[in-house]
Design a protein around this motif. Structure first.
Motif, PDB file in Angstrom:
ATOM      1  N   VAL A 227       0.841  -1.206   0.000  1.00  0.00           N
ATOM      2  CA  VAL A 227       0.000   0.000   0.000  1.00  0.00           C
ATOM      3  C   VAL A 227       0.869   1.245   0.000  1.00  0.00           C
ATOM      4  O   VAL A 227       0.620   2.197  -0.748  1.00  0.00           O
ATOM      5  CB  VAL A 227      -0.953  -0.007   1.219  1.00  0.00           C
ATOM      6  N   LEU A 228       1.903   1.257   0.827  1.00  0.00           N
ATOM      7  CA  LEU A 228       2.818   2.404   0.857  1.00  0.00           C
ATOM      8  C   LEU A 228       3.642   2.483  -0.418  1.00  0.00           C
ATOM      9  O   LEU A 228       4.057   3.569  -0.837  1.00  0.00           O
ATOM     10  CB  LEU A 228       3.732   2.306   2.078  1.00  0.00           C
ATOM     11  N   GLY A 229       3.884   1.339  -1.053  1.00  0.00           N
ATOM     12  CA  GLY A 229       4.603   1.322  -2.326  1.00  0.00           C
ATOM     13  C   GLY A 229       3.724   1.628  -3.516  1.00  0.00           C
ATOM     14  O   GLY A 229       4.159   1.461  -4.662  1.00  0.00           O
ATOM     15  N   ALA A 230       2.479   2.078  -3.263  1.00  0.00           N
ATOM     16  CA  ALA A 230       1.533   2.480  -4.321  1.00  0.00           C
ATOM     17  C   ALA A 230       1.216   1.339  -5.282  1.00  0.00           C
ATOM     18  O   ALA A 230       1.112   1.540  -6.492  1.00  0.00           O
ATOM     19  CB  ALA A 230       2.059   3.697  -5.088  1.00  0.00           C
ATOM     20  N   MET A 231       1.049   0.138  -4.745  1.00  0.00           N
ATOM     21  CA  MET A 231       0.702  -1.014  -5.576  1.00  0.00           C
ATOM     22  C   MET A 231      -0.772  -0.956  -5.975  1.00  0.00           C
ATOM     23  O   MET A 231      -1.645  -0.684  -5.150  1.00  0.00           O
ATOM     24  CB  MET A 231       0.983  -2.316  -4.811  1.00  0.00           C
ATOM     25  N   PHE A 232      -1.054  -1.195  -7.240  1.00  0.00           N
ATOM     26  CA  PHE A 232      -2.433  -1.254  -7.729  1.00  0.00           C
ATOM     27  C   PHE A 232      -3.172  -2.403  -7.028  1.00  0.00           C
ATOM     28  O   PHE A 232      -2.618  -3.493  -6.880  1.00  0.00           O
ATOM     29  CB  PHE A 232      -2.408  -1.484  -9.248  1.00  0.00           C
ATOM     30  N   PHE A 234      -4.209  -0.221  -4.662  1.00  0.00           N
ATOM     31  CA  PHE A 234      -4.147   0.538  -3.410  1.00  0.00           C
ATOM     32  C   PHE A 234      -3.327   1.824  -3.566  1.00  0.00           C
ATOM     33  O   PHE A 234      -2.798   2.352  -2.597  1.00  0.00           O
ATOM     34  CB  PHE A 234      -3.524  -0.330  -2.310  1.00  0.00           C
ATOM     35  N   HIS A 235      -3.265   2.334  -4.777  1.00  0.00           N
ATOM     36  CA  HIS A 235      -2.379   3.453  -5.097  1.00  0.00           C
ATOM     37  C   HIS A 235      -3.062   4.809  -5.033  1.00  0.00           C
ATOM     38  O   HIS A 235      -2.386   5.838  -5.126  1.00  0.00           O
ATOM     39  CB  HIS A 235      -1.861   3.272  -6.525  1.00  0.00           C
ATOM     40  N   THR A 236      -4.381   4.846  -4.898  1.00  0.00           N
ATOM     41  CA  THR A 236      -5.121   6.091  -5.146  1.00  0.00           C
ATOM     42  C   THR A 236      -4.811   7.202  -4.160  1.00  0.00           C
ATOM     43  O   THR A 236      -5.052   8.378  -4.455  1.00  0.00           O
ATOM     44  CB  THR A 236      -6.633   5.815  -5.137  1.00  0.00           C
ATOM     45  N   ILE A 283       0.589 -13.651  -8.306  1.00  0.00           N
ATOM     46  CA  ILE A 283      -0.577 -12.796  -8.045  1.00  0.00           C
ATOM     47  C   ILE A 283      -0.152 -11.332  -7.988  1.00  0.00           C
ATOM     48  O   ILE A 283      -0.746 -10.453  -8.644  1.00  0.00           O
ATOM     49  CB  ILE A 283      -1.249 -13.196  -6.718  1.00  0.00           C
ATOM     50  N   PHE A 284       0.886 -11.062  -7.217  1.00  0.00           N
ATOM     51  CA  PHE A 284       1.345  -9.685  -7.043  1.00  0.00           C
ATOM     52  C   PHE A 284       2.135  -9.201  -8.252  1.00  0.00           C
ATOM     53  O   PHE A 284       2.230  -7.997  -8.485  1.00  0.00           O
ATOM     54  CB  PHE A 284       2.163  -9.572  -5.761  1.00  0.00           C
ATOM     55  N   LEU A 285       2.675 -10.137  -9.016  1.00  0.00           N
ATOM     56  CA  LEU A 285       3.350  -9.760 -10.260  1.00  0.00           C
ATOM     57  C   LEU A 285       2.353  -9.136 -11.232  1.00  0.00           C
ATOM     58  O   LEU A 285       2.663  -8.158 -11.924  1.00  0.00           O
ATOM     59  CB  LEU A 285       4.010 -10.990 -10.885  1.00  0.00           C
ATOM     60  N   ILE A 286       1.154  -9.670 -11.271  1.00  0.00           N
ATOM     61  CA  ILE A 286       0.103  -9.101 -12.130  1.00  0.00           C
ATOM     62  C   ILE A 286      -0.271  -7.701 -11.652  1.00  0.00           C
ATOM     63  O   ILE A 286      -0.388  -6.758 -12.449  1.00  0.00           O
ATOM     64  CB  ILE A 286      -1.129 -10.024 -12.142  1.00  0.00           C
ATOM     65  N   LEU A 287      -0.458  -7.543 -10.331  1.00  0.00           N
ATOM     66  CA  LEU A 287      -0.854  -6.239  -9.785  1.00  0.00           C
ATOM     67  C   LEU A 287       0.229  -5.190 -10.003  1.00  0.00           C
ATOM     68  O   LEU A 287      -0.066  -4.046 -10.386  1.00  0.00           O
ATOM     69  CB  LEU A 287      -1.158  -6.377  -8.290  1.00  0.00           C
ATOM     70  N   THR A 288       1.483  -5.563  -9.776  1.00  0.00           N
ATOM     71  CA  THR A 288       2.562  -4.592  -9.956  1.00  0.00           C
ATOM     72  C   THR A 288       2.793  -4.287 -11.433  1.00  0.00           C
ATOM     73  O   THR A 288       3.143  -3.160 -11.788  1.00  0.00           O
ATOM     74  CB  THR A 288       3.863  -5.100  -9.318  1.00  0.00           C
ATOM     75  N   GLY A 289       2.589  -5.281 -12.301  1.00  0.00           N
ATOM     76  CA  GLY A 289       2.681  -5.021 -13.741  1.00  0.00           C
ATOM     77  C   GLY A 289       1.645  -4.019 -14.195  1.00  0.00           C
ATOM     78  O   GLY A 289       1.923  -3.138 -15.021  1.00  0.00           O
TER      79      GLY A 289
END
Length: 510
Positions: A227-232, A234-236, A283-289
């Motif tokens: 969340v703090l790293g602005a991961m999609f 949770f980036h808004t 899972i998180f690779l997709i979100l960070t991509g």
């Protein structure tokens, strides 16, 4: 206790808080801020020199300058400190940005209260990077987050109350996930000398976290830090928070505070729960991509300078998490270099945006033009920052992004040829496309803001940078160029962390 140099990275900011509290005028406040930040830079350089000397003497401990002092014996909570190459890189980054931010805030309103909260924030950041005790790390993490509400709500601009509240609520929500994850690690980790332990090194040395619990705790800690790293998605909070924050807060927030997310994902989630990282990283690779591409596309359609840089930060910080999840030495080295590069260049961006806004009283690129004629120094600095962001060779962005893409492609192709799927390879290709998108919005802003006709005749009366503004920007530009021109020095410092026997035993890298 005071024999450990790392403790002084918390003591010096606390002394700065005391000096600011006793200051009676603006000159004394500025003197305390500048003197303290210079001391922190000197300490960072000394720490780097001593660290390199110990490594040259074949001291191969996973972390150096370790120390531990009991805080709360009932729960085995300690003030435990230690650093490796990654920690030292983050400490140097923080000290540089605190120094540059002090000059960028030379004319801030109510400077005493502002610097008190700003230094408290930096105290939390330094404490986080030197901690190896999970509870202490979390405490410093919260110390770094709490001042953001007041710094934006009081000294911010625009819809600052909404932005401050949104940022606080979303980051506190992430902290709730993180707290539950850390408690889970504590109770499902090894027992050392009859007690559960918060110490990262002790957890690793004594068998790690229970494998069954890893699959539950890994997502909680990765999301909590993500969340703090602005991961999609949770980036808004990030674009709104950056747009409303004062200049130095934006510099420290984007330049350092968001790096706590990437550092935490690496140091806690990946390092302590490697089996779950191997199984759930897709899972998180997709979100960070998605973060990488979405942030870049969003920056293309913005007209507010701060929103452009904020969405650019979403893209670049997404690239950090993306590279960490590759579980590849080259990519993870690039991730840390990207944290350094983005921290410096985004701090430079926000400093310049604040200086331009302070003169034009607008951040809308449609209302500005011809700034290269009016304020050539600031315009040239903006071009340099833009070139670093889009990856021009010779600057930090090129080195960091190329290291990430080479490592990611290597890992993706290796898994594809081994029949393990093509997900990493596909998302690496998608992430590479962000370079082109970044070039689009950077060149668009440079064209509208700096070139072309002057949109407002009153802008012709504006002045160029003052001496304190020049000192702030030059510090950051030199740092960006240093990484670009001497990449091997920084890469070797960072790679030293991944070469350690314990790291390979916990998280084997290809």
């Amino acid at each position: 206790m005071l024999s450990n140099i790392l403790i002084y990275f918390v003591i010096v900011p606390i002394l700065m808080l005391g000096g600011l509290a006793l200051s009676r005028n603006v000159k004394q406040i500025r003197a305390v801020a500048v003197a303290g930040s210079l001391v922190l830079i000197a300490m960072s350089v000394y720490l780097l020199v001593e660290y390199l000397a110990l490594r040259a003497a074949n001291i191969d401990d996973p972390m150096l300058f370790c120390g531990s002092w009991t805080w709360f014996e009932a729960l085995n909570i300690h003030l435990a400190v230690g650093v490796d190459g990654v920690s030292i890189a983050m400490i140097i980054l923080t000290s540089i940005i605190v120094f540059a931010g002090s000059f960028a805030s030379w004319k801030i309103d109510n400077p005493k209260a502002f610097f008190l909260w700003l230094i408290l924030l930096s105290t939390g950041v330094f404490g986080f990077f030197i901690s190896v005790d999970l509870f202490t790390m979390f405490m410093f993490y919260e110390v770094a987050l709490i001042p953001m509400y007041l710094l934006i709500g009081v000294w911010g601009s625009g819809n600052k109350n909404y932005s401050a509240m949104k940022l606080t609520l979303m980051l506190m929500g992430g902290s709730a996930f993180l707290m539950l994850g850390l408690i889970g690690i504590y109770y499902n980790g090894p027992v050392v000398d009859g007690h559960h332990t918060w110490n990262i090194l002790e957890i690793v040395d004594n068998g790690g976290v229970d494998k069954g619990w890893q699959y539950f705790l890994f997502p909680m800690t990765f999301v909590g830090f993500g969340v703090l790293g602005a991961m999609f998605p949770f980036h808004t909070w990030s674009p709104d928070g950056h747009a409303s924050a004062p200049t130095a807060v934006s510099m420290l927030h984007a330049g350092v505070l968001m790096k706590l997310g990437g550092y935490g994902c690496f140091r806690v989630a990946m390092y302590l729960m490697p089996e779950a990282a191997q199984e759930l990283s897709w899972i998180f690779l997709i979100l960070t991509g998605i973060s990488v591409v979405y942030g870049a596309f969003s920056a293309c359609v913005q007209t507010d300078l701060k929103y452009i840089n904020a969405y650019s930060s979403v893209s670049h910080c997404g690239l950090v998490l993306f590279a960490i999840l590759m579980l590849n030495q080259t990519a993870m080295t690039g991730a840390v270099m990207q944290m350094l590069s983005h921290g410096l260049m985004t701090a430079l961006f926000f400093a310049l945006i604040g200086m331009i806004y302070g003169r034009t009283h607008t951040r809308d690129i449609r209302e500005m033009g011809g700034m290269m004629k009016i304020m050539p120094y600031l315009a040239v600095c903006y071009v340099i920052a833009g070139f670093a962001s889009l990856g021009l060779p010779g600057l930090s962005g090129f080195v960091a992004e190329m290291t990430i893409f080479v490592g990611s492609f290597q890992q993706g192709m290796s898994e594809f040829l081994a029949g393990a799927g093509s997900l990493k390879l596909v998302f690496t290709i998608v992430a590479c496309c962000s370079i082109v998108i970044t070039a689009v919005y950077i060149l668009r802003v440079v064209g509208k803001l700096l070139l072309g006709p002057v949109q407002d005749k009153h802008h012709l009366q504006l002045t160029d940078a003052t001496w304190w503004e020049r000192l702030s920007t030059v510090t950051l530009i030199i740092s960006v160029a240093a990484i670009g021109c001497c990449p091997n020095f920084f890469a070797d410092l960072i790679r030293d962390t991944f070469n350690g026997d314990i790291f390979h035993a916990v998280l084997p890298l290809n």
